[in-house]
Design a protein around this motif. Sequence first.
Motif, PDB file in Angstrom:
ATOM      1  N   ASP A 180       0.832  -1.206   0.000  1.00  0.00           N
ATOM      2  CA  ASP A 180       0.000   0.000   0.000  1.00  0.00           C
ATOM      3  C   ASP A 180       0.864   1.252   0.000  1.00  0.00           C
ATOM      4  O   ASP A 180       0.607   2.194  -0.734  1.00  0.00           O
ATOM      5  CB  ASP A 180      -0.921  -0.015   1.224  1.00  0.00           C
ATOM      6  CG  ASP A 180      -1.894   1.153   1.209  1.00  0.00           C
ATOM      7  OD1 ASP A 180      -2.994   0.994   0.660  1.00  0.00           O
ATOM      8  OD2 ASP A 180      -1.537   2.239   1.736  1.00  0.00           O
ATOM      9  N   HIS A 181       1.861   1.280   0.857  1.00  0.00           N
ATOM     10  CA  HIS A 181       2.805   2.394   0.852  1.00  0.00           C
ATOM     11  C   HIS A 181       4.102   1.964   1.507  1.00  0.00           C
ATOM     12  O   HIS A 181       4.158   0.912   2.158  1.00  0.00           O
ATOM     13  CB  HIS A 181       2.231   3.644   1.530  1.00  0.00           C
ATOM     14  CG  HIS A 181       1.806   3.452   2.958  1.00  0.00           C
ATOM     15  ND1 HIS A 181       0.556   2.996   3.310  1.00  0.00           N
ATOM     16  CD2 HIS A 181       2.463   3.659   4.123  1.00  0.00           C
ATOM     17  CE1 HIS A 181       0.463   2.944   4.633  1.00  0.00           C
ATOM     18  NE2 HIS A 181       1.603   3.335   5.157  1.00  0.00           N
ATOM     19  N   CYS A 182       5.130   2.753   1.289  1.00  0.00           N
ATOM     20  CA  CYS A 182       6.452   2.404   1.758  1.00  0.00           C
ATOM     21  C   CYS A 182       7.103   3.667   2.320  1.00  0.00           C
ATOM     22  O   CYS A 182       7.254   4.647   1.608  1.00  0.00           O
ATOM     23  CB  CYS A 182       7.244   1.871   0.576  1.00  0.00           C
ATOM     24  SG  CYS A 182       8.870   1.486   1.055  1.00  0.00           S
ATOM     25  N   VAL A 183       7.453   3.637   3.597  1.00  0.00           N
ATOM     26  CA  VAL A 183       7.823   4.854   4.321  1.00  0.00           C
ATOM     27  C   VAL A 183       9.331   4.945   4.521  1.00  0.00           C
ATOM     28  O   VAL A 183       9.974   3.964   4.918  1.00  0.00           O
ATOM     29  CB  VAL A 183       7.138   4.871   5.703  1.00  0.00           C
ATOM     30  CG1 VAL A 183       7.452   6.166   6.441  1.00  0.00           C
ATOM     31  CG2 VAL A 183       5.629   4.701   5.544  1.00  0.00           C
ATOM     32  N   GLY A 184       9.879   6.134   4.271  1.00  0.00           N
ATOM     33  CA  GLY A 184      11.296   6.377   4.513  1.00  0.00           C
ATOM     34  C   GLY A 184      11.492   7.334   5.669  1.00  0.00           C
ATOM     35  O   GLY A 184      10.725   8.285   5.832  1.00  0.00           O
ATOM     36  N   GLN A 263      11.533   2.739   6.751  1.00  0.00           N
ATOM     37  CA  GLN A 263      11.039   2.493   8.101  1.00  0.00           C
ATOM     38  C   GLN A 263       9.995   1.390   8.128  1.00  0.00           C
ATOM     39  O   GLN A 263      10.066   0.477   8.931  1.00  0.00           O
ATOM     40  CB  GLN A 263      10.419   3.780   8.671  1.00  0.00           C
ATOM     41  CG  GLN A 263       9.855   3.612  10.064  1.00  0.00           C
ATOM     42  CD  GLN A 263       8.689   4.553  10.340  1.00  0.00           C
ATOM     43  OE1 GLN A 263       7.852   4.800   9.483  1.00  0.00           O
ATOM     44  NE2 GLN A 263       8.656   5.085  11.533  1.00  0.00           N
ATOM     45  N   HIS A 264       8.961   1.522   7.293  1.00  0.00           N
ATOM     46  CA  HIS A 264       7.977   0.431   7.249  1.00  0.00           C
ATOM     47  C   HIS A 264       7.346   0.287   5.882  1.00  0.00           C
ATOM     48  O   HIS A 264       7.319   1.225   5.082  1.00  0.00           O
ATOM     49  CB  HIS A 264       6.927   0.555   8.352  1.00  0.00           C
ATOM     50  CG  HIS A 264       5.843   1.581   8.163  1.00  0.00           C
ATOM     51  ND1 HIS A 264       5.923   2.854   8.646  1.00  0.00           N
ATOM     52  CD2 HIS A 264       4.627   1.493   7.563  1.00  0.00           C
ATOM     53  CE1 HIS A 264       4.803   3.511   8.366  1.00  0.00           C
ATOM     54  NE2 HIS A 264       4.005   2.721   7.707  1.00  0.00           N
ATOM     55  N   LEU A 265       6.908  -0.942   5.631  1.00  0.00           N
ATOM     56  CA  LEU A 265       6.141  -1.258   4.439  1.00  0.00           C
ATOM     57  C   LEU A 265       4.734  -1.574   4.906  1.00  0.00           C
ATOM     58  O   LEU A 265       4.560  -2.340   5.861  1.00  0.00           O
ATOM     59  CB  LEU A 265       6.715  -2.497   3.733  1.00  0.00           C
ATOM     60  CG  LEU A 265       8.157  -2.406   3.233  1.00  0.00           C
ATOM     61  CD1 LEU A 265       8.633  -3.776   2.774  1.00  0.00           C
ATOM     62  CD2 LEU A 265       8.263  -1.415   2.089  1.00  0.00           C
ATOM     63  N   ALA A 266       3.740  -0.961   4.264  1.00  0.00           N
ATOM     64  CA  ALA A 266       2.346  -1.261   4.596  1.00  0.00           C
ATOM     65  C   ALA A 266       1.833  -2.272   3.577  1.00  0.00           C
ATOM     66  O   ALA A 266       1.869  -2.031   2.370  1.00  0.00           O
ATOM     67  CB  ALA A 266       1.502   0.006   4.565  1.00  0.00           C
ATOM     68  N   LEU A 267       1.375  -3.426   4.082  1.00  0.00           N
ATOM     69  CA  LEU A 267       0.905  -4.499   3.222  1.00  0.00           C
ATOM     70  C   LEU A 267      -0.614  -4.569   3.319  1.00  0.00           C
ATOM     71  O   LEU A 267      -1.175  -4.617   4.425  1.00  0.00           O
ATOM     72  CB  LEU A 267       1.532  -5.828   3.668  1.00  0.00           C
ATOM     73  CG  LEU A 267       3.071  -5.813   3.765  1.00  0.00           C
ATOM     74  CD1 LEU A 267       3.582  -7.160   4.281  1.00  0.00           C
ATOM     75  CD2 LEU A 267       3.699  -5.494   2.404  1.00  0.00           C
ATOM     76  N   ILE A 329      -2.704  -2.092  11.695  1.00  0.00           N
ATOM     77  CA  ILE A 329      -1.961  -2.542  12.874  1.00  0.00           C
ATOM     78  C   ILE A 329      -0.483  -2.566  12.497  1.00  0.00           C
ATOM     79  O   ILE A 329      -0.142  -2.702  11.306  1.00  0.00           O
ATOM     80  CB  ILE A 329      -2.454  -3.932  13.349  1.00  0.00           C
ATOM     81  CG1 ILE A 329      -1.873  -4.288  14.727  1.00  0.00           C
ATOM     82  CG2 ILE A 329      -2.145  -5.008  12.317  1.00  0.00           C
ATOM     83  CD1 ILE A 329      -2.518  -5.491  15.384  1.00  0.00           C
ATOM     84  N   PHE A 330       0.363  -2.395  13.484  1.00  0.00           N
ATOM     85  CA  PHE A 330       1.799  -2.277  13.235  1.00  0.00           C
ATOM     86  C   PHE A 330       2.558  -3.347  14.006  1.00  0.00           C
ATOM     87  O   PHE A 330       2.317  -3.541  15.197  1.00  0.00           O
ATOM     88  CB  PHE A 330       2.287  -0.878  13.654  1.00  0.00           C
ATOM     89  CG  PHE A 330       1.652   0.205  12.840  1.00  0.00           C
ATOM     90  CD1 PHE A 330       2.299   0.739  11.743  1.00  0.00           C
ATOM     91  CD2 PHE A 330       0.376   0.667  13.145  1.00  0.00           C
ATOM     92  CE1 PHE A 330       1.693   1.727  10.965  1.00  0.00           C
ATOM     93  CE2 PHE A 330      -0.236   1.656  12.381  1.00  0.00           C
ATOM     94  CZ  PHE A 330       0.429   2.183  11.292  1.00  0.00           C
ATOM     95  N   THR A 331       3.475  -4.004  13.314  1.00  0.00           N
ATOM     96  CA  THR A 331       4.293  -5.003  14.002  1.00  0.00           C
ATOM     97  C   THR A 331       5.386  -4.294  14.799  1.00  0.00           C
ATOM     98  O   THR A 331       5.687  -3.127  14.564  1.00  0.00           O
ATOM     99  CB  THR A 331       4.984  -5.985  13.028  1.00  0.00           C
ATOM    100  OG1 THR A 331       6.034  -5.292  12.322  1.00  0.00           O
ATOM    101  CG2 THR A 331       3.993  -6.587  12.036  1.00  0.00           C
ATOM    102  N   TYR A 342       6.442  -3.633   9.901  1.00  0.00           N
ATOM    103  CA  TYR A 342       5.351  -3.724   8.920  1.00  0.00           C
ATOM    104  C   TYR A 342       4.072  -3.127   9.467  1.00  0.00           C
ATOM    105  O   TYR A 342       3.818  -3.173  10.674  1.00  0.00           O
ATOM    106  CB  TYR A 342       5.090  -5.192   8.521  1.00  0.00           C
ATOM    107  CG  TYR A 342       6.190  -5.722   7.669  1.00  0.00           C
ATOM    108  CD1 TYR A 342       6.208  -5.472   6.307  1.00  0.00           C
ATOM    109  CD2 TYR A 342       7.246  -6.422   8.236  1.00  0.00           C
ATOM    110  CE1 TYR A 342       7.264  -5.902   5.522  1.00  0.00           C
ATOM    111  CE2 TYR A 342       8.307  -6.857   7.460  1.00  0.00           C
ATOM    112  CZ  TYR A 342       8.299  -6.595   6.101  1.00  0.00           C
ATOM    113  OH  TYR A 342       9.333  -7.001   5.332  1.00  0.00           O
ATOM    114  N   GLU A 343       3.293  -2.598   8.534  1.00  0.00           N
ATOM    115  CA  GLU A 343       1.909  -2.217   8.815  1.00  0.00           C
ATOM    116  C   GLU A 343       1.040  -3.166   8.008  1.00  0.00           C
ATOM    117  O   GLU A 343       1.347  -3.459   6.854  1.00  0.00           O
ATOM    118  CB  GLU A 343       1.687  -0.762   8.367  1.00  0.00           C
ATOM    119  CG  GLU A 343       0.230  -0.306   8.431  1.00  0.00           C
ATOM    120  CD  GLU A 343       0.053   1.139   7.931  1.00  0.00           C
ATOM    121  OE1 GLU A 343       1.082   1.830   7.683  1.00  0.00           O
ATOM    122  OE2 GLU A 343      -1.101   1.566   7.787  1.00  0.00           O
ATOM    123  N   ILE A 344      -0.023  -3.646   8.615  1.00  0.00           N
ATOM    124  CA  ILE A 344      -1.030  -4.400   7.866  1.00  0.00           C
ATOM    125  C   ILE A 344      -2.228  -3.467   7.768  1.00  0.00           C
ATOM    126  O   ILE A 344      -2.666  -2.906   8.777  1.00  0.00           O
ATOM    127  CB  ILE A 344      -1.431  -5.706   8.598  1.00  0.00           C
ATOM    128  CG1 ILE A 344      -0.177  -6.548   8.946  1.00  0.00           C
ATOM    129  CG2 ILE A 344      -2.425  -6.499   7.755  1.00  0.00           C
ATOM    130  CD1 ILE A 344       0.614  -7.044   7.765  1.00  0.00           C
TER     131      ILE A 344
END
Length: 375
Positions: A180-184, A263-267, A329-331, A342-344
Motif C-alpha cells: 500500500d505504501h512504503c515509508v522512509g 522504516q515500514h512497508l504497509a501491506l 496494525i503495526f508489528t 510492517y503495517e497491515i
Amino acid sequence: METTLQKNKPLTQTDAFPILGTDHVEFYVGNAKQAMFYYQHAFGFEPIAYKGPETGFRDTVSYVVQQGKVRFVLTSALHPEHPVAKHVQLHGDGVKVLALQVPDAAYAFETALAKGAKPAADLHTTTDEHGTLTTASIHTYGDTLHTFVERTSYSGSFMPGFEPWTSKAPTTPIGLKYIDHCVGNVELGDMNKWVDFYRDVLGFQLLVTFDDKDISTEYTALMSKVVANGNGFIKFPINEPAQGLKKSQIEEYLEFYKGPGVQHLALATDDIIHTVTELRSRGVEFLHVPDTYYEELLDRIGKIDEDMHALKNLNILADRDEEGYLLQIFTKPVQDRPTVFYEIIQRVGATSFGKGNFKALFESIEREQALRGNL
Ligand code: FE2
C-alpha cells in the motif's frame, strides 16, 4: 504549517515517465535462508526463486518470496568483504532496493538522470530462455536504491540468473495483496529535500502533509509528507524527526540504522481480522494500544462492518476519512535493531493514513522505546 489533505483531488498525470507499480523490494540480510523461512512461515510468502552458488553465483545468495503482488528478494553475502556484507554490517537487516516496474527502463533511467538523479547501476539487459529483462538503478535517501525493472519481454520466475525454487514445506498465505505504501525516515531538515527529489526526478505529487501538531505526544514529534505517482500505485511517505522533549522514534531509527532508510512497508489485505489472527498465531509481535483506545473508537469512527470485539482482541486500530474507513496494525521491528517494521492495512474506501491513530500509536512506540532504553 497547515495540514493539507487533497484526497478528493484526482492525481494529475505528471509522472516523469510511466511507472506500472512496485516490482519488488530487496532486503540485504545477514542470513537469507533464515529470512526466507521467516517470511514463508510467519507471513505466508511462497518461495519462488533462488540464486546462489548452485546456479553459478559465487558471492551472494538470494531467495525470492511472493504473496499476491508483494514480492520480496532476500539477499545475503557469502564473503565478508562483499558490499552486501558491508551494508548489513552497517545497517543491520534492511531494505536496499525499492524496485519500480516500468514499461521502458532505458527511458526511465535516462529521464531520471536528466532530471538530476544519481545513477547507482547502469542499464543492464540480461537474457535467458524465458526472454529479456532490463534494469537500471538510481540512488534515493541513505543507501537505498530505486531499480527500474522492465519485464514486458520476460516470462521467467523472477529474473535471468534465478531458478525456480520451492520449499519442501507447504506455504499458507495470509491474504496479503499488495504494497500500500512504503515509508522512509530521513534526517532532521531533509524531508523537503526528498519530497523535491520525488517531485523533480520522478514527477510525483505531494499527497498529504502531517506536521508536528498532527504527530506528537507529550515527548516526541515527527513531520511527514506523502508523495505519490500519477496512478497512485506508488505512495512514499517521508518522515523526519521534529523537536520534542525526548528522542523521537525517527531519531531512534536513524541512530540504529546509521542513517536514512526504509522504516515500514504497509501491506494490504481485504480481511485484516484473518490476516492478523494468522500472524499472531505464528508468533508475529505487534504494538499494543491500551483498552481505553476502544472505549472512544465507535464514537470517533462510527459504524463499521467488522466486529469491534474482534478488533479489540487483535488490537487492530481503525480510522475514518471522508471516503470511508481503514483498519491497521503495526508489528514490532522484525530484526534485532529497532528499524524496519510492517503495517497491515485494510482500506474500506478510506485513502488516508490513519491520522486519528497517530497519538495512540506513537505512545505505544514510546513505551517500546523506553523498554529499549532509547527514550
Ligand atoms: Fe504506514
